[in-house]
Design a protein around this motif. Sequence first.
Motif, PDB file in Angstrom:
ATOM      1  N   TRP A 110     -19.618  79.921  30.771  1.00 27.59           N
ATOM      2  CA  TRP A 110     -18.569  80.753  31.380  1.00 27.59           C
ATOM      3  C   TRP A 110     -17.594  79.970  32.072  1.00 27.59           C
ATOM      4  CZ3 TRP A 110     -16.029  84.944  30.844  1.00 27.59           C
ATOM      5  CH2 TRP A 110     -15.289  85.390  32.247  1.00 27.59           C
ATOM      6  N   GLY A 111     -17.967  78.739  32.858  1.00 30.38           N
ATOM      7  CA  GLY A 111     -17.126  77.969  33.717  1.00 30.38           C
ATOM      8  C   GLY A 111     -16.547  77.202  33.107  1.00 30.38           C
ATOM      9  N   GLY A 163     -17.771  76.030  24.268  1.00 28.40           N
ATOM     10  CA  GLY A 163     -18.952  76.855  23.925  1.00 28.40           C
ATOM     11  C   GLY A 163     -18.996  78.083  24.574  1.00 28.40           C
ATOM     12  N   ASN A 164     -17.815  78.416  25.143  1.00 31.60           N
ATOM     13  CA  ASN A 164     -17.430  79.719  25.881  1.00 31.60           C
ATOM     14  C   ASN A 164     -16.741  80.652  24.777  1.00 31.60           C
ATOM     15  OD1 ASN A 164     -16.791  82.055  27.297  1.00 31.60           O
ATOM     16  ND2 ASN A 164     -15.832  80.844  29.087  1.00 31.60           N
ATOM     17  N   TYR A 165     -17.370  81.583  24.149  1.00 35.35           N
ATOM     18  CA  TYR A 165     -16.920  82.428  23.178  1.00 35.35           C
ATOM     19  C   TYR A 165     -15.641  83.432  23.714  1.00 35.35           C
ATOM     20  CZ  TYR A 165     -18.588  87.155  24.366  1.00 35.35           C
ATOM     21  OH  TYR A 165     -18.780  88.622  24.613  1.00 35.35           O
ATOM     22  N   TYR A 206     -18.186  82.958  41.290  1.00 32.68           N
ATOM     23  CA  TYR A 206     -18.516  82.155  39.834  1.00 32.68           C
ATOM     24  C   TYR A 206     -17.439  83.249  38.789  1.00 32.68           C
ATOM     25  CZ  TYR A 206     -21.173  80.633  35.739  1.00 32.68           C
ATOM     26  OH  TYR A 206     -21.509  80.232  34.362  1.00 32.68           O
ATOM     27  N   ALA A 207     -17.899  84.354  38.798  1.00 34.32           N
ATOM     28  CA  ALA A 207     -17.588  85.148  37.764  1.00 34.32           C
ATOM     29  C   ALA A 207     -16.043  85.388  37.990  1.00 34.32           C
ATOM     30  CB  ALA A 207     -18.303  86.468  37.681  1.00 34.32           C
ATOM     31  N   ASN A 220     -10.340  84.588  35.923  1.00 35.34           N
ATOM     32  CA  ASN A 220      -8.821  84.549  36.365  1.00 35.34           C
ATOM     33  C   ASN A 220      -8.160  83.457  35.863  1.00 35.34           C
ATOM     34  OD1 ASN A 220      -8.018  87.106  37.821  1.00 35.34           O
ATOM     35  ND2 ASN A 220      -9.698  86.541  39.191  1.00 35.34           N
ATOM     36  N   TRP A 221      -8.956  82.234  35.806  1.00 38.36           N
ATOM     37  CA  TRP A 221      -8.328  81.175  35.043  1.00 38.36           C
ATOM     38  C   TRP A 221      -8.239  81.267  33.769  1.00 38.36           C
ATOM     39  CZ3 TRP A 221      -5.903  77.134  37.156  1.00 38.36           C
ATOM     40  CH2 TRP A 221      -5.905  77.058  38.350  1.00 38.36           C
ATOM     41  N   LEU A 222      -9.282  81.745  33.221  1.00 35.63           N
ATOM     42  CA  LEU A 222      -9.048  82.158  31.622  1.00 35.63           C
ATOM     43  C   LEU A 222      -7.916  83.158  31.351  1.00 35.63           C
ATOM     44  CD1 LEU A 222     -12.691  83.208  30.890  1.00 35.63           C
ATOM     45  CD2 LEU A 222     -11.794  81.102  29.773  1.00 35.63           C
TER      46      LEU A 222
END
Length: 545
Positions: A329-330, A334-336, A419-420, A425-427
């Motif tokens: 996630w971070g 590998g983050n789909y 974390y979430a 928000n950066w994504l």
Amino acid sequence: MPATMHWFRRGLRLHDQPALVKSTQIAKETGAKVYPVYVLDPDCYQLLRCSVNRANFLLEALRDLDSQLRVRYSSRLFVVAGKPQDVLPQLWKKWGIAAITTDADQTSEPYALSRDAAVRELAKKNSIQMLEVVTETLRDMASYGDHVPETYGGFTKLWGTMKTPISKEVDTPTLPPFEDKQLLADKTFDIPADACGIPWPTTVSRDQLTPIWNRADMEAAKKKTSRHPGGETEGLARLKQHVVERKQWVREFEKPKTSPNSLGFSTTALSMYIGLGCVSPRRLYWEVDKIYKTGAHAQPPVSLHGQLMWREFNICMARQANRKVPGSWGQMAGNYLCRPMPWKSPTDDAATAAQYAAWRDGKTGYPFVDAIMRQLRQEGFIHHLGRHMVACFLTRGDLWISWEAGARVFEEELLDADYAVNNFNWLWLSCSGFFYQYFRCYSPIAFGKKTDPNGDYIRKYVPELKSFDKKYIYEPWRAPIVDQKKWGCVIGNDYPKPIVAHDVASKANMSKVASAYAAFKDGGGGAKRAAEAADGAGGKKKVKR
DNA sequence: TGAGAGTTGTTAGT
DNA sequence: ACTAACAACTCTCA
């Protein structure tokens, strides 16, 4: 006599604490003690990357908790440093603990997952009853089901179909007085006097971390009073002042209409209290709900309830990404839920490192960007739209530097680092996930002017420019040199020239995003969709392009 | 398959 | 204050 332990983690409060209620009930039945414990674990998310401001916020929250426990119940908070897996079993044995209660950590953050699994295992091994209660989200994450829609609209729809209402908060328990004068006075369990008393992280090397334990920073931080003091007392006071006593404002609240450069609080400024659990998210939800019942009100996504729903949604997305690839996630790899993009990294070369440092330290030469970054450094909190501005600038807007690098800075500096939510928000802002309209790009010159044409916000946080005419406050390099001299700040000397030409860079970066999207469709990520569709949908789009 | 929606853009016109 | 053009994204749903 078997005692109980309440392990405080994120829920640093006494109100709406069902786990603490449970501990108290068990103890009262048997006439035993309740041990309120906080473990200062330097590797946990709250401390791993942590500015002095954030460390202080945590310590203030702990002090508030400790003093409430002392004043209201003749009890105290027992603070121990180390890894919970190491220190908790020792305390269980020492104090004869029969049951441990805590707030369930549903963040899906890898360290928390392994920590909790280890503690659970140890409790089992020691025949200690362990009870984890969901208190830091509006709903138990499990109630959202196995697959949560990956758009806010879809999430809202799911929300509307959920039958179980959001639970009401529980009453604050009355703890039995802690009748052990020696332990009450035992200084080995005291809260550290300052951040230097927090042990060093072990999972990340020191040179990768902002040195929060730096003495000079620490001394400086001690001298100033925080604009956002940590703790339940302050959190609840703020809830009263910013929400309960502003009924019309609450009903009319629409997030996009609030201002990133207000010198006061344009929003509730409660995120850091929700984040550490100084204020229960359910308390906030129901206070807002009460006010909504008094008249017409805004709706999600822009309303205040909508903001809490965004938080739930973000946590769902983090869990979903990590369920596919743990820890993805971070990051991009590998983050789909993250589009691969050929970002630059601050470690690539000296020039990129310098740009990154300029962004982080508020020296880009764009006063609005710099003001936001300096406010972040000074106060640990900036408005959501300010975050948009600087995140866009670092990534797809101007510098084309990886959102991961930006997210790490926010994690260090933000009092409300989550974390979430932070990674989501950066994504979003980097157009890596959830949001794809890359042609909507924030202008470091125009955006701030809408809500602060005079540039008062800039004048406060970039005092070099405080005398500039408002005509030039957002682009001081355009001011005639005689005026620059007159106003006591020569651009390029007393304040930097822009490190990048926004109009040129933003156009070029839009093309880069377009290319990255096209490449995604053709290859790697597109394969996912291609496999599902089992035809040449990807190829067809490419022809169109 | 295509229309419509998507928390929060900018600029240049009326 | 509003509107269109910018050059055009992805995801959902009918």
